[in-house]
Scaffold this motif. Structure first.
Motif, PDB file in Angstrom:
ATOM      1  N   ALA A  24       0.824  -1.215   0.000  1.00 13.62           N
ATOM      2  CA  ALA A  24       0.000   0.000   0.000  1.00 13.62           C
ATOM      3  C   ALA A  24       0.858   1.266   0.000  1.00 13.62           C
ATOM      4  O   ALA A  24       0.421   2.304  -0.503  1.00 13.62           O
ATOM      5  CB  ALA A  24      -0.921  -0.005   1.215  1.00 13.62           C
ATOM      6  N   GLY A  25       2.068   1.176   0.533  1.00 14.14           N
ATOM      7  CA  GLY A  25       2.954   2.343   0.547  1.00 14.14           C
ATOM      8  C   GLY A  25       3.248   2.845  -0.855  1.00 14.14           C
ATOM      9  O   GLY A  25       3.318   4.046  -1.099  1.00 14.14           O
ATOM     10  N   VAL A  26       3.408   1.917  -1.782  1.00 19.71           N
ATOM     11  CA  VAL A  26       3.655   2.311  -3.177  1.00 19.71           C
ATOM     12  C   VAL A  26       2.408   3.024  -3.719  1.00 19.71           C
ATOM     13  O   VAL A  26       2.507   4.022  -4.439  1.00 19.71           O
ATOM     14  CB  VAL A  26       4.004   1.078  -4.036  1.00 19.71           C
ATOM     15  N   MET A  27       1.232   2.519  -3.332  1.00 21.31           N
ATOM     16  CA  MET A  27      -0.029   3.154  -3.774  1.00 21.31           C
ATOM     17  C   MET A  27      -0.138   4.577  -3.206  1.00 21.31           C
ATOM     18  O   MET A  27      -0.608   5.497  -3.881  1.00 21.31           O
ATOM     19  CB  MET A  27      -1.231   2.323  -3.292  1.00 21.31           C
ATOM     20  N   VAL A  28       0.291   4.748  -1.965  1.00 23.51           N
ATOM     21  CA  VAL A  28       0.230   6.083  -1.345  1.00 23.51           C
ATOM     22  C   VAL A  28       1.126   7.046  -2.116  1.00 23.51           C
ATOM     23  O   VAL A  28       0.738   8.173  -2.431  1.00 23.51           O
ATOM     24  CB  VAL A  28       0.656   6.022   0.146  1.00 23.51           C
ATOM     25  N   SER A  29       2.330   6.589  -2.436  1.00 22.96           N
ATOM     26  CA  SER A  29       3.261   7.451  -3.154  1.00 22.96           C
ATOM     27  C   SER A  29       2.702   7.833  -4.523  1.00 22.96           C
ATOM     28  O   SER A  29       2.752   8.999  -4.936  1.00 22.96           O
ATOM     29  CB  SER A  29       4.606   6.723  -3.297  1.00 22.96           C
ATOM     30  N   ILE A  30       2.125   6.836  -5.230  1.00 23.03           N
ATOM     31  CA  ILE A  30       1.531   7.107  -6.546  1.00 23.03           C
ATOM     32  C   ILE A  30       0.371   8.103  -6.402  1.00 23.03           C
ATOM     33  O   ILE A  30       0.263   9.083  -7.157  1.00 23.03           O
ATOM     34  CB  ILE A  30       1.047   5.784  -7.203  1.00 23.03           C
ATOM     35  N   GLY A  31      -0.459   7.897  -5.399  1.00 22.03           N
ATOM     36  CA  GLY A  31      -1.602   8.786  -5.186  1.00 22.03           C
ATOM     37  C   GLY A  31      -1.165  10.205  -4.886  1.00 22.03           C
ATOM     38  O   GLY A  31      -1.788  11.179  -5.336  1.00 22.03           O
ATOM     39  N   ASP A  32      -0.071  10.308  -4.147  1.00 23.63           N
ATOM     40  CA  ASP A  32       0.466  11.630  -3.790  1.00 23.63           C
ATOM     41  C   ASP A  32       1.044  12.313  -5.031  1.00 23.63           C
ATOM     42  O   ASP A  32       0.727  13.460  -5.331  1.00 23.63           O
ATOM     43  CB  ASP A  32       1.538  11.436  -2.711  1.00 23.63           C
ATOM     44  N   LYS A  33       1.864  11.565  -5.757  1.00 23.38           N
ATOM     45  CA  LYS A  33       2.553  12.183  -6.910  1.00 23.38           C
ATOM     46  C   LYS A  33       1.589  12.557  -8.029  1.00 23.38           C
ATOM     47  O   LYS A  33       1.811  13.538  -8.737  1.00 23.38           O
ATOM     48  CB  LYS A  33       3.637  11.239  -7.434  1.00 23.38           C
ATOM     49  N   LEU A  34       0.521  11.782  -8.204  1.00 24.13           N
ATOM     50  CA  LEU A  34      -0.442  12.086  -9.273  1.00 24.13           C
ATOM     51  C   LEU A  34      -1.542  13.049  -8.816  1.00 24.13           C
ATOM     52  O   LEU A  34      -2.411  13.423  -9.593  1.00 24.13           O
ATOM     53  CB  LEU A  34      -1.089  10.787  -9.783  1.00 24.13           C
ATOM     54  N   GLY A  35      -1.510  13.419  -7.536  1.00 18.98           N
ATOM     55  CA  GLY A  35      -2.524  14.366  -7.044  1.00 18.98           C
ATOM     56  C   GLY A  35      -3.890  13.735  -6.849  1.00 18.98           C
ATOM     57  O   GLY A  35      -4.916  14.429  -6.822  1.00 18.98           O
ATOM     58  N   LEU A  36      -3.940  12.400  -6.705  1.00 21.16           N
ATOM     59  CA  LEU A  36      -5.245  11.728  -6.587  1.00 21.16           C
ATOM     60  C   LEU A  36      -5.931  12.088  -5.270  1.00 21.16           C
ATOM     61  O   LEU A  36      -7.133  12.376  -5.234  1.00 21.16           O
ATOM     62  CB  LEU A  36      -5.060  10.210  -6.712  1.00 21.16           C
ATOM     63  N   TYR A  37      -5.154  12.068  -4.183  1.00 19.87           N
ATOM     64  CA  TYR A  37      -5.772  12.426  -2.889  1.00 19.87           C
ATOM     65  C   TYR A  37      -6.231  13.881  -2.906  1.00 19.87           C
ATOM     66  O   TYR A  37      -7.320  14.207  -2.453  1.00 19.87           O
ATOM     67  CB  TYR A  37      -4.771  12.246  -1.741  1.00 19.87           C
ATOM     68  N   ARG A  38      -5.372  14.750  -3.430  1.00 21.32           N
ATOM     69  CA  ARG A  38      -5.708  16.181  -3.426  1.00 21.32           C
ATOM     70  C   ARG A  38      -6.968  16.439  -4.254  1.00 21.32           C
ATOM     71  O   ARG A  38      -7.808  17.266  -3.896  1.00 21.32           O
ATOM     72  CB  ARG A  38      -4.522  17.010  -3.955  1.00 21.32           C
ATOM     73  N   ALA A  39      -7.113  15.709  -5.366  1.00 20.29           N
ATOM     74  CA  ALA A  39      -8.301  15.908  -6.214  1.00 20.29           C
ATOM     75  C   ALA A  39      -9.570  15.423  -5.508  1.00 20.29           C
ATOM     76  O   ALA A  39     -10.670  15.883  -5.817  1.00 20.29           O
ATOM     77  CB  ALA A  39      -8.123  15.169  -7.538  1.00 20.29           C
ATOM     78  N   MET A  40      -9.420  14.486  -4.574  1.00 23.49           N
ATOM     79  CA  MET A  40     -10.599  13.968  -3.865  1.00 23.49           C
ATOM     80  C   MET A  40     -10.960  14.818  -2.653  1.00 23.49           C
ATOM     81  O   MET A  40     -12.104  14.778  -2.187  1.00 23.49           O
ATOM     82  CB  MET A  40     -10.330  12.528  -3.379  1.00 23.49           C
ATOM     83  N   ALA A  41      -9.998  15.566  -2.136  1.00 24.84           N
ATOM     84  CA  ALA A  41     -10.229  16.325  -0.897  1.00 24.84           C
ATOM     85  C   ALA A  41     -11.349  17.346  -1.109  1.00 24.84           C
ATOM     86  O   ALA A  41     -11.278  18.167  -2.028  1.00 24.84           O
ATOM     87  CB  ALA A  41      -8.942  17.022  -0.469  1.00 24.84           C
ATOM     88  N   GLY A  42     -12.371  17.255  -0.299  1.00 22.09           N
ATOM     89  CA  GLY A  42     -13.481  18.215  -0.372  1.00 22.09           C
ATOM     90  C   GLY A  42     -14.415  17.982  -1.541  1.00 22.09           C
ATOM     91  O   GLY A  42     -15.367  18.742  -1.747  1.00 22.09           O
ATOM     92  N   ALA A  43     -14.165  16.936  -2.349  1.00 24.66           N
ATOM     93  CA  ALA A  43     -14.983  16.720  -3.555  1.00 24.66           C
ATOM     94  C   ALA A  43     -16.259  15.953  -3.262  1.00 24.66           C
ATOM     95  O   ALA A  43     -17.136  15.868  -4.125  1.00 24.66           O
ATOM     96  CB  ALA A  43     -14.160  15.973  -4.604  1.00 24.66           C
ATOM     97  N   GLY A  44     -16.376  15.350  -2.073  1.00 22.42           N
ATOM     98  CA  GLY A  44     -17.537  14.506  -1.780  1.00 22.42           C
ATOM     99  C   GLY A  44     -17.406  13.193  -2.533  1.00 22.42           C
ATOM    100  O   GLY A  44     -16.361  12.902  -3.121  1.00 22.42           O
ATOM    101  N   PRO A  45     -18.485  12.368  -2.528  1.00 18.97           N
ATOM    102  CA  PRO A  45     -18.412  11.080  -3.216  1.00 18.97           C
ATOM    103  C   PRO A  45     -18.267  11.270  -4.732  1.00 18.97           C
ATOM    104  O   PRO A  45     -19.054  12.002  -5.330  1.00 18.97           O
ATOM    105  CB  PRO A  45     -19.761  10.413  -2.879  1.00 18.97           C
ATOM    106  N   ILE A  46     -17.247  10.637  -5.325  1.00 18.48           N
ATOM    107  CA  ILE A  46     -17.073  10.735  -6.786  1.00 18.48           C
ATOM    108  C   ILE A  46     -16.775   9.348  -7.365  1.00 18.48           C
ATOM    109  O   ILE A  46     -16.325   8.455  -6.644  1.00 18.48           O
ATOM    110  CB  ILE A  46     -15.955  11.727  -7.215  1.00 18.48           C
ATOM    111  N   THR A  47     -17.004   9.222  -8.665  1.00 18.99           N
ATOM    112  CA  THR A  47     -16.728   7.944  -9.329  1.00 18.99           C
ATOM    113  C   THR A  47     -15.252   7.912  -9.751  1.00 18.99           C
ATOM    114  O   THR A  47     -14.577   8.948  -9.805  1.00 18.99           O
ATOM    115  CB  THR A  47     -17.593   7.793 -10.598  1.00 18.99           C
ATOM    116  N   SER A  48     -14.814   6.711 -10.123  1.00 23.70           N
ATOM    117  CA  SER A  48     -13.435   6.575 -10.612  1.00 23.70           C
ATOM    118  C   SER A  48     -13.264   7.375 -11.907  1.00 23.70           C
ATOM    119  O   SER A  48     -12.213   7.957 -12.148  1.00 23.70           O
ATOM    120  CB  SER A  48     -13.090   5.101 -10.827  1.00 23.70           C
ATOM    121  N   ALA A  49     -14.335   7.421 -12.724  1.00 24.80           N
ATOM    122  CA  ALA A  49     -14.242   8.156 -13.992  1.00 24.80           C
ATOM    123  C   ALA A  49     -14.052   9.651 -13.727  1.00 24.80           C
ATOM    124  O   ALA A  49     -13.241  10.327 -14.378  1.00 24.80           O
ATOM    125  CB  ALA A  49     -15.508   7.932 -14.822  1.00 24.80           C
ATOM    126  N   GLU A  50     -14.778  10.159 -12.721  1.00 24.85           N
ATOM    127  CA  GLU A  50     -14.657  11.581 -12.388  1.00 24.85           C
ATOM    128  C   GLU A  50     -13.250  11.904 -11.868  1.00 24.85           C
ATOM    129  O   GLU A  50     -12.634  12.903 -12.238  1.00 24.85           O
ATOM    130  CB  GLU A  50     -15.724  11.935 -11.327  1.00 24.85           C
TER     131      GLU A  50
END
Ligand SMILES: C[S@@+](CC[C@H](N)C(=O)[O-])C[C@H]1O[C@@H](n2cnc3c(N)ncnc32)[C@H](O)[C@@H]1O
Length: 352
Positions: A24-50
Motif C-alpha cells: 500500500a505504501g507504493v499506492m500512497v506514493s503514486i496517489g500523492d505524486k499524481l494528485g489523486l488524494y488532493r483531487a478527492m479532498a473536499g470533492a464529496g463522493p465521486i466515481t473513478s471516472a470523475e
C-alpha cells in the motif's frame, strides 16, 4: 517445539497486515505524486471516472487504485452509488500537505531504504558505515518533507515556548545555530517567527545545504538565514544564544565532541535545544510501532551514518534521555531537562 495456534494466528495476522501495508505504501506514493488524494479532498463522493478526469489519468488504473485505498481504509467506498470519498480525516492525513499529520512523504524514506538494501547488507557483513549523503536522494527529501510538517505544527507554537526564557531571547534578537539542519525547514520556521534574531544552519551534507539555501530564498528569509557546510564539532562562532539539534545528534559518530563544541559556541546564558526521536531508556519499553519504525530506520541510516564517521558512538535513533543526559553532563552542562514529549519526539533543554 510445540506451536501455540493462537500465537501463530496472531503473528500471521500481523505479518499479512504488514505485507499489505508495504504494498500500500507504493499506492500512497503514486496517489500523492499524481494528485489523486488532493483531487478527492473536499470533492464529496465521486466515481473513478470523475477522479480520472480531474487528474488526467487512465480510469482503469484509478479504479484499481481506489479499491486498494478503500480496502486499507484510506478512502471510503459507497457501494450503493459506486462512489469513493475522502473524509475530512483521510484528507487531513493524505491530501493536506500543510497538515502536521501528513504522512505520505514518509513512504519516500521507505523507498530509499529498499533502494539502498544492498548497501545495508554489505554494511552488516563488513561492519562499515553508510554516510547520510550516500543514500538514495528520496531519503533526504522524504525526511525533510516529513519533519517539516511536524515542525510547522509544533516548533514555534509549542517546543520553543517550553524552554525557559528562549522566546523572550529570540524576540530581543540573538544568534541561533541549527546544527545538522538538513534542508533547513526548522531554521526557516524559526527565522520567520523571530525576525530580530539571526540564524545559521550547519550540515555536512552539501546537497542538503544547497536545498536549504533554495528553501530560504523561496521563503523570503535569505537575508536573515545562512546555511554553511560544516561538521557539528567544527563550525565557526561562539556567541550563539540558542544552539539546536533537530533529530541529528544520535546520527553523529562524535556526539560528545558536538556537544563539547556547542558548550564552547554558546553565549553566556545560552540554551541548547535537543530534539530527538521519542524513546524510553530500556529496550523493552520501546517495543511498539514507534520503536519499530525508529529501530528500523536507525539500522540502515542512523547507526550506519554514525559508523561512517568513525567516531566514538553509534547511539541509534532510540538513544533515550539517560544516554543523552550523560553526554551533556560530561561536556559540562549542569542543567538538562525534558521540556516536553510527543509520541514521536523528546524535546530536551540544556544549559551550562
Ligand atoms: C535525520 S537528518 C535531520 C535533518 C534536519 N535536522 C531535520 O530535522 O529535518 C540528520 C542530519 O544530520 C546531518 N549530520 C550527520 N552527521 C553530522 C555531523 N557530524 N555534522 C553535521 N551534520 C551532520 C546529516 O547530514 C543530516 O542532514
Amino acid at each position: 517445539m510445540q506451536m501455540d495456534q493462537t500465537r501463530l494466528d496472531s503473528l500471521l495476522g500481523q505479518v499479512v497486515n504488514d505485507l499489505a501495508a508495504g504494498y500500500a505504501g507504493v499506492m500512497v506514493s503514486i496517489g500523492d505524486k499524481l494528485g489523486l488524494y488532493r483531487a478527492m479532498a473536499g470533492a464529496g463522493p465521486i466515481t473513478s471516472a470523475e477522479l480520472a478526469k480531474r487528474t488526467r489519468c487512465a480510469e482503469r488504473y484509478v479504479r484499481e487504485w481506489l479499491n486498494a485505498q478503500a480496502a486499507g481504509g484510506y478512502v471510503t467506498y459507497h457501494p450503493t452509488s459506486g462512489t469513493y470519498e475522502l473524509t475530512a480525516e483521510q484528507a487531513f492525513v493524505l491530501a493536506d500537505e500543510a497538515s502536521p499529520a501528513h504522512f505520505t512523504p514518509a513512504w519516500q524514506v521507505v523507498a530509499s531504504m529498499w533502494s539502498d538494501e544492498d548497501k545495508a547488507i554489505e554494511a552488516f557483513r563488513t561492519g562499515k558505515g553508510v554516510a547520510w549523503g550516500d543514500h538514495d536522494h528520496r531519503l533526504h527529501c522524504g525526511v525533510a518533507a516529513f519533519y517539516r510538517n511536524a515542525y510547522r505544527g509544533s516548533l514555534v507554537p509549542q517546543w520553543i515556548p517550553a524552554l525557559d526564557g528562549v522566546v523572550e531571547a529570540l524576540e530581543r534578537g540573538i544568534e541561533v545555530a541549527d546544527v545538522g539542519c538538513g534542508h533547513g525547514h526548522s531554521t526557516i520556521l524559526m527565522a520567520e517567527a523571530f525576525p530580530d534574531s539571526r540564524f545559521v544552519g550547519f550540515d555536512v551534507h552539501a546537497e542538503s545545504i544547497e536545498a536549504a539555501r533554495q528553501n530560504a530564498a523561496k521563503a523570503g528569509v535569505a537575508g536573515r538565514v545562512r546555511f554553511e557546510v560544516a561538521k557539528a564539532d567544527a563550525y565557526p562562532g561562539n556567541e550563539f544564544g540558542l544552539i539546536c539539534f533537530f533529530d541529528c545528534l544520535h546520527d553523529m559518530g562524535r556526539p560528545a565532541a558536538a556537544v563539547e563544541h556547542a558548550a564552547k559556541a554558546l553565549a553566556p546564558g545560552g540554551t541548547v535545544l535537543l530534539v530527538e526521536p521519542f524513546a524510553e531508556d530500556r529496550i523493552e519499553k520501546n517495543l511498539n510501532p514507534v520503536g519499530r519504525l525508529y529501530y528500523s530506520a536507525s539500522t540502515t541510516m542512523c547507526v550506519a551514518h554514525a559508523i561512517s564517521e568513525r567516531g566514538t558512538h553509534a547511539l541509534g535513533a532510540q538513544a533515550g534521555e539517560a544516554r543523552l543526559a550523560e553526554i551533556f553532563a560530561a561536556a559540562g552542562f549542569s542543567h538538562f531537562r525534558r521540556a516536553l514529549q510527543t509520541p514521536f519526539n523528546l524535546v530536551l533543554e540544556a544549559r551550562l
